[in-house]
Design a protein around this motif. Structure first.
Motif, PDB file in Angstrom:
ATOM      1  N   GLY A  57      13.680  -3.342   1.100  1.00  0.00           N
ATOM      2  CA  GLY A  57      12.683  -4.092   0.341  1.00  0.00           C
ATOM      3  C   GLY A  57      11.386  -3.310   0.204  1.00  0.00           C
ATOM      4  N   TYR A  58      10.979  -2.642   1.284  1.00  0.00           N
ATOM      5  CA  TYR A  58       9.762  -1.822   1.256  1.00  0.00           C
ATOM      6  C   TYR A  58       9.939  -0.663   0.279  1.00  0.00           C
ATOM      7  N   LEU A  59      11.109  -0.026   0.332  1.00  0.00           N
ATOM      8  CA  LEU A  59      11.415   1.073  -0.575  1.00  0.00           C
ATOM      9  C   LEU A  59      11.461   0.596  -2.028  1.00  0.00           C
ATOM     10  N   ALA A  60      11.986  -0.600  -2.264  1.00  0.00           N
ATOM     11  CA  ALA A  60      12.041  -1.147  -3.624  1.00  0.00           C
ATOM     12  C   ALA A  60      10.630  -1.348  -4.183  1.00  0.00           C
ATOM     13  N   THR A  61       9.706  -1.789  -3.353  1.00  0.00           N
ATOM     14  CA  THR A  61       8.318  -1.943  -3.791  1.00  0.00           C
ATOM     15  C   THR A  61       7.739  -0.582  -4.170  1.00  0.00           C
ATOM     16  N   ALA A  62       8.005   0.423  -3.357  1.00  0.00           N
ATOM     17  CA  ALA A  62       7.521   1.774  -3.651  1.00  0.00           C
ATOM     18  C   ALA A  62       8.101   2.275  -4.970  1.00  0.00           C
ATOM     19  N   ARG A  63       9.390   2.051  -5.182  1.00  0.00           N
ATOM     20  CA  ARG A  63      10.024   2.482  -6.435  1.00  0.00           C
ATOM     21  C   ARG A  63       9.407   1.765  -7.636  1.00  0.00           C
ATOM     22  N   TYR A  64       9.154   0.484  -7.478  1.00  0.00           N
ATOM     23  CA  TYR A  64       8.548  -0.292  -8.567  1.00  0.00           C
ATOM     24  C   TYR A  64       7.182   0.283  -8.940  1.00  0.00           C
ATOM     25  N   MET A  65       6.346   0.516  -7.927  1.00  0.00           N
ATOM     26  CA  MET A  65       4.995   1.029  -8.200  1.00  0.00           C
ATOM     27  C   MET A  65       5.045   2.414  -8.830  1.00  0.00           C
ATOM     28  N   ARG A  66       5.935   3.267  -8.358  1.00  0.00           N
ATOM     29  CA  ARG A  66       6.042   4.611  -8.922  1.00  0.00           C
ATOM     30  C   ARG A  66       6.646   4.567 -10.327  1.00  0.00           C
ATOM     31  N   GLY A  67       7.445   3.533 -10.633  1.00  0.00           N
ATOM     32  CA  GLY A  67       7.967   3.365 -11.986  1.00  0.00           C
ATOM     33  C   GLY A  67       6.917   2.855 -12.948  1.00  0.00           C
ATOM     34  N   ALA A  68       5.987   2.065 -12.452  1.00  0.00           N
ATOM     35  CA  ALA A  68       4.927   1.509 -13.299  1.00  0.00           C
ATOM     36  C   ALA A  68       3.775   2.495 -13.488  1.00  0.00           C
ATOM     37  N   PHE A  69       3.557   3.353 -12.493  1.00  0.00           N
ATOM     38  CA  PHE A  69       2.427   4.283 -12.529  1.00  0.00           C
ATOM     39  C   PHE A  69       2.907   5.700 -12.238  1.00  0.00           C
ATOM     40  N   SER A  70       2.920   6.546 -13.257  1.00  0.00           N
ATOM     41  CA  SER A  70       3.287   7.939 -13.023  1.00  0.00           C
ATOM     42  C   SER A  70       2.135   8.627 -12.296  1.00  0.00           C
ATOM     43  N   ASP A  71       2.453   9.714 -11.665  1.00  0.00           N
ATOM     44  CA  ASP A  71       1.458  10.472 -10.885  1.00  0.00           C
ATOM     45  C   ASP A  71       0.767   9.606  -9.841  1.00  0.00           C
ATOM     46  N   ALA A  72       1.478   8.595  -9.338  1.00  0.00           N
ATOM     47  CA  ALA A  72       0.890   7.675  -8.353  1.00  0.00           C
ATOM     48  C   ALA A  72       0.589   8.393  -7.045  1.00  0.00           C
ATOM     49  N   THR A  73      -0.602   8.141  -6.523  1.00  0.00           N
ATOM     50  CA  THR A  73      -0.986   8.653  -5.208  1.00  0.00           C
ATOM     51  C   THR A  73      -1.710   7.550  -4.443  1.00  0.00           C
ATOM     52  N   TRP A  74      -1.569   7.597  -3.147  1.00  0.00           N
ATOM     53  CA  TRP A  74      -2.262   6.696  -2.247  1.00  0.00           C
ATOM     54  C   TRP A  74      -3.023   7.585  -1.266  1.00  0.00           C
ATOM     55  N   GLN A  75      -4.310   7.770  -1.512  1.00  0.00           N
ATOM     56  CA  GLN A  75      -5.144   8.660  -0.704  1.00  0.00           C
ATOM     57  C   GLN A  75      -5.800   7.871   0.427  1.00  0.00           C
ATOM     58  N   PRO A  76      -5.447   8.155   1.687  1.00  0.00           N
ATOM     59  CA  PRO A  76      -6.099   7.431   2.790  1.00  0.00           C
ATOM     60  C   PRO A  76      -7.576   7.811   2.890  1.00  0.00           C
ATOM     61  N   ASP A  77      -8.418   6.795   3.018  1.00  0.00           N
ATOM     62  CA  ASP A  77      -9.855   7.010   3.152  1.00  0.00           C
ATOM     63  C   ASP A  77     -10.330   6.721   4.572  1.00  0.00           C
ATOM     64  N   ASP A  78      -9.747   5.720   5.202  1.00  0.00           N
ATOM     65  CA  ASP A  78     -10.069   5.365   6.592  1.00  0.00           C
ATOM     66  C   ASP A  78      -8.800   4.911   7.282  1.00  0.00           C
ATOM     67  N   PHE A  79      -8.733   5.133   8.587  1.00  0.00           N
ATOM     68  CA  PHE A  79      -7.573   4.742   9.378  1.00  0.00           C
ATOM     69  C   PHE A  79      -8.087   4.215  10.707  1.00  0.00           C
ATOM     70  N   PHE A  80      -7.651   3.009  11.064  1.00  0.00           N
ATOM     71  CA  PHE A  80      -8.068   2.386  12.316  1.00  0.00           C
ATOM     72  C   PHE A  80      -6.836   1.851  13.032  1.00  0.00           C
ATOM     73  N   ALA A  81      -6.873   1.841  14.349  1.00  0.00           N
ATOM     74  CA  ALA A  81      -5.764   1.272  15.116  1.00  0.00           C
ATOM     75  C   ALA A  81      -6.310   0.590  16.359  1.00  0.00           C
ATOM     76  N   ALA A  82      -5.654  -0.504  16.723  1.00  0.00           N
ATOM     77  CA  ALA A  82      -5.981  -1.223  17.952  1.00  0.00           C
ATOM     78  C   ALA A  82      -4.726  -1.959  18.407  1.00  0.00           C
ATOM     79  N   GLY A  83      -4.343  -1.736  19.635  1.00  0.00           N
ATOM     80  CA  GLY A  83      -3.156  -2.399  20.162  1.00  0.00           C
ATOM     81  C   GLY A  83      -1.923  -2.048  19.344  1.00  0.00           C
TER      82      GLY A  83
END
Length: 160
Positions: A57-83
């Motif tokens: 299901g997660y992969l299907a969402t990724a495929r959908y987004m890449r099918g709707a938007f060519s040259d799609a990128t997700w650039q991380p700007d901030d990353f936080f973690a706790a527990g």
């Protein structure tokens, strides 16, 4: 004297590994990464009813987004973690060249802020919550064209 923190500070290496694996699912449509880093009982809390969960299901969402938007990128700007949770603020960009939520391709480029939160257990993502600036995305592809695009702009206009 304690050892200096790594490039991700004090975030556990397993959290970094899962986050990078999830990123490969969207960046490369990496099915192996989906199967390794997304739990079978993974729940995407933002998905519509009837959308499959788990790694496929997660992969299907990724495929959908890449099918709707060519040259799609997700650039991380901030990353936080706790527990057992981590959060990523990122910038999504791409060109609207495929159907998106029933909206035919416009060829327009988009750049939109995203927030994603994950819970991990046993080296896999088990839950996801997300929020996106969808009004900005709809404005950029020409579907939503308000006279005043943001509350800040409305406030500035009211002060005139």
């Amino acid at each position: 004297m304690s050892e200096p923190a790594g490039p991700f500070g004090d975030i556990p290496p397993q959290t970094i590994e899962v986050a990078l694996g999830l990123a490969r699912v969207f960046a490369e449509l990496d099915e192996e990464a989906a199967l390794k880093y997304v739990a079978e009982d993974f729940v995407d809390h933002e998905a519509s009813a009837g959308v499959g969960g788990g790694p496929l299901g997660y992969l299907a969402t990724a495929r959908y987004m890449r099918g709707a938007f060519s040259d799609a990128t997700w650039q991380p700007d901030d990353f936080f973690a706790a527990g057992d949770k981590f959060a990523v603020r990122m910038t999504f960009s791409g060109r609207h060249t495929g159907d998106f939520l029933g909206i035919p391709p416009t060829g327009r480029e988009v750049r939109v802020q995203h927030l994603h939160f994950y819970r991990i257990a046993g080296g896999q993502a088990v839950e996801h919550w997300g929020a996106r600036d969808e009004l900005s995305l709809l404005r950029q592809i020409g579907v939503f064209t308000p006279e005043v695009p943001t509350p800040a702009d409305a406030g500035a206009a009211a002060g005139d």
